[in-house]
Design an enzyme around this catalytic site. Structure first.
Site, PDB file in Angstrom:
ATOM      1  N   CYS A 175       0.835  -1.194   0.000  1.00 24.13           N
ATOM      2  CA  CYS A 175       0.000   0.000   0.000  1.00 24.13           C
ATOM      3  C   CYS A 175       0.875   1.251   0.000  1.00 24.13           C
ATOM      4  O   CYS A 175       1.966   1.262   0.569  1.00 24.13           O
ATOM      5  CB  CYS A 175      -0.913  -0.003   1.227  1.00 24.13           C
ATOM      6  SG  CYS A 175      -2.038   1.394   1.319  1.00 24.13           S
ATOM      7  N   SER A 195       0.413   3.827   1.685  1.00 29.50           N
ATOM      8  CA  SER A 195       0.553   4.353   3.046  1.00 29.50           C
ATOM      9  C   SER A 195       1.855   3.918   3.703  1.00 29.50           C
ATOM     10  O   SER A 195       2.423   4.656   4.511  1.00 29.50           O
ATOM     11  CB  SER A 195      -0.643   3.921   3.905  1.00 29.50           C
ATOM     12  OG  SER A 195      -1.825   4.522   3.445  1.00 29.50           O
ATOM     13  N   HIS A 252       4.490   6.206   2.809  1.00 30.04           N
ATOM     14  CA  HIS A 252       4.445   7.441   3.593  1.00 30.04           C
ATOM     15  C   HIS A 252       5.403   7.383   4.786  1.00 30.04           C
ATOM     16  O   HIS A 252       5.830   8.425   5.296  1.00 30.04           O
ATOM     17  CB  HIS A 252       3.033   7.721   4.092  1.00 30.04           C
ATOM     18  CG  HIS A 252       2.070   8.125   3.002  1.00 30.04           C
ATOM     19  ND1 HIS A 252       2.435   8.935   1.958  1.00 30.04           N
ATOM     20  CD2 HIS A 252       0.762   7.835   2.815  1.00 30.04           C
ATOM     21  CE1 HIS A 252       1.388   9.132   1.170  1.00 30.04           C
ATOM     22  NE2 HIS A 252       0.360   8.469   1.661  1.00 30.04           N
ATOM     23  N   HIS A 254       0.564  -3.183   6.478  1.00 28.21           N
ATOM     24  CA  HIS A 254      -0.665  -3.104   7.277  1.00 28.21           C
ATOM     25  C   HIS A 254      -1.837  -3.739   6.545  1.00 28.21           C
ATOM     26  O   HIS A 254      -2.978  -3.572   6.945  1.00 28.21           O
ATOM     27  CB  HIS A 254      -0.989  -1.638   7.602  1.00 28.21           C
ATOM     28  CG  HIS A 254      -1.329  -0.814   6.393  1.00 28.21           C
ATOM     29  ND1 HIS A 254      -0.358  -0.329   5.551  1.00 28.21           N
ATOM     30  CD2 HIS A 254      -2.526  -0.440   5.865  1.00 28.21           C
ATOM     31  CE1 HIS A 254      -0.951   0.340   4.562  1.00 28.21           C
ATOM     32  NE2 HIS A 254      -2.250   0.276   4.722  1.00 28.21           N
TER      33      HIS A 254
END
Length: 368
Positions: free
Chosen positions: A40, A42, A45, A61
């Site tokens: 992902c 994220s 990030h 995650h």
């Protein structure tokens, strides 16, 4: 026990694949053998610092696997059970959970703090504790997670596909059907066609939208959006604005969902320009933590009753919705095989993120 994991040691660095020490599950925790983990944006990030955490971290995650052991007090699952992980834990008892908003559970405050809920670490390497992305750390062959993050699913479930239902499916699909509340006959714009955007398109189709306009500068992603149910595509906002104006005869879209890699402040103004009276702008992508301003016409916001909404996990209920999405896939009502455009080994994780950033993937998945 020892397990192989992908660890991020510093900002801007590559993921390092190494053997780490993993503690046994404590009270209310589950030991999981991963089958698959989604790559992902994220987690990227963490690399850029757009999700500010105290590194080092075991990333990941979005995952699914088999229960390999349980800690004291765990009765909801047992060794051998098939499970999908939710990146948002849900206690079922706090004020938000009691009102059905389990995606806003009080336990969510812990997901970027690094240690487990009791303040201690389960992963260890180089003489220090390693944080776990969203309390999970699915970039590892084995992990220990809170029971509050574990969703038991049918033992026949294809876990290599179910992994993406832990994040990008409900986040994208729910952004449209739950947060935006799209109805049959509505016109929907989706800004950014990655894993979450593709599922926002699927959500719009499932809700019966008459026009679904997908915006992405990458031709490959625009073509994939058509596979997921988009009726039209555009390479940029200017092109999309002309198209949605023509399609709706100036009424404009009922909802615009921002599912880009980052929610840049300027995107809000662009999204507001694409929706009409009572149109909703849904901000699903994560913004930069230092951005404190957004653009847009306050004049139109009032006179046209437009609105801007944040959306976390697509306003979904992990314990209820994850098994439902998996059943939709089984029934042929949700595309997951088409969503997962490339599989990687754990050792290939950095290549997977290079492919994501280059626009070569809709969703990459690590197979263990």
């Amino acid at each position: 026990m020892r397990t192989k994991a992908a660890v991020l040691w510093g900002l801007g660095e590559k993921w390092q694949i190494e053997e780490v020490e993993l503690d046994a599950p404590k009270e209310g925790e589950v030991l999981l053998k991963l089958v698959a983990s989604g790559l992902c944006h994220s987690d990227y990030h963490l690399v850029t610092g757009d999700i500010p955490v105290g590194l080092p971290y075991v990333g990941g995650h979005e995952g699914a696997g088999i229960v390999a052991g349980v800690g004291p007090g765990v009765t909801d699952v047992a060794e051998g059970d098939s499970v999908v992980l939710s990146f948002l834990p849900a206690c079922g008892k706090c004020a938000h959970c009691a009102r059905g908003m389990t995606n806003l559970c009080d336990l969510g405050a812990h997901i970027i703090q690094g240690p487990q809920l009791d303040g201690t670490y389960r992963f260890h390497a180089r003489g220090q504790g390693l944080g776990q992305m969203c309390l999970l750390g699915t970039f590892s062959e084995y992990t220990v997670v809170p029971m509050a993050s574990v969703i038991k699913v049918d033992p026949a479930s294809p876990l290599d596909r179910a992994a993406v239902i832990g994040c990008c499916v409900p986040t994208g699909y729910g952004s449209v059907v739950k947060t935006a509340g799209v109805h049959p006959g509505d016109a929907v714009v989706v800004m950014g066609i990655g894993g979450i955007g593709a599922n926002a398109v699927q959500g719009a189709k499932g809700a019966g939208a008459r026009y679904i306009l997908a915006i992405d500068p990458v031709e490959y992603k625009r073509q994939k959006a058509l596979e997921f149910g988009a009726t039209h595509t555009a390479a940029n906002v200017a092109e999309a604005q002309a198209l949605i104006t023509d399609l709706t005869r100036g009424i404009m879209a009922d909802a615009c969902v921002i599912t880009t890699d980052n929610a840049e402040s300027g995107y809000v103004a662009e999204a507001l320009s694409l929706v009409g009276r009572r149109g909703k702008v849904i901000v699903t992508a994560i913004g930069h933590p230092t951005d404190l301003t957004m653009g847009g016409s306050l004049f139109e916001l009032t006179l046209y009753e437009k609105s801007i909404h944040g959306s976390l996990f697509g306003s979904s209920n992990p314990r209820h919705d994850i098994p439902r999405y998996l059943e939709m896939y089984t029934l042929g009502q949700l595309k997951l095989d088409e969503l997962i455009t490339q599989e990687y080994t754990l050792d290939e994780i950095n290549q997977g993120y290079e492919d994501m950033l280059a626009g070569r993937n809709i969703r990459g998945v690590i197979r263990f």
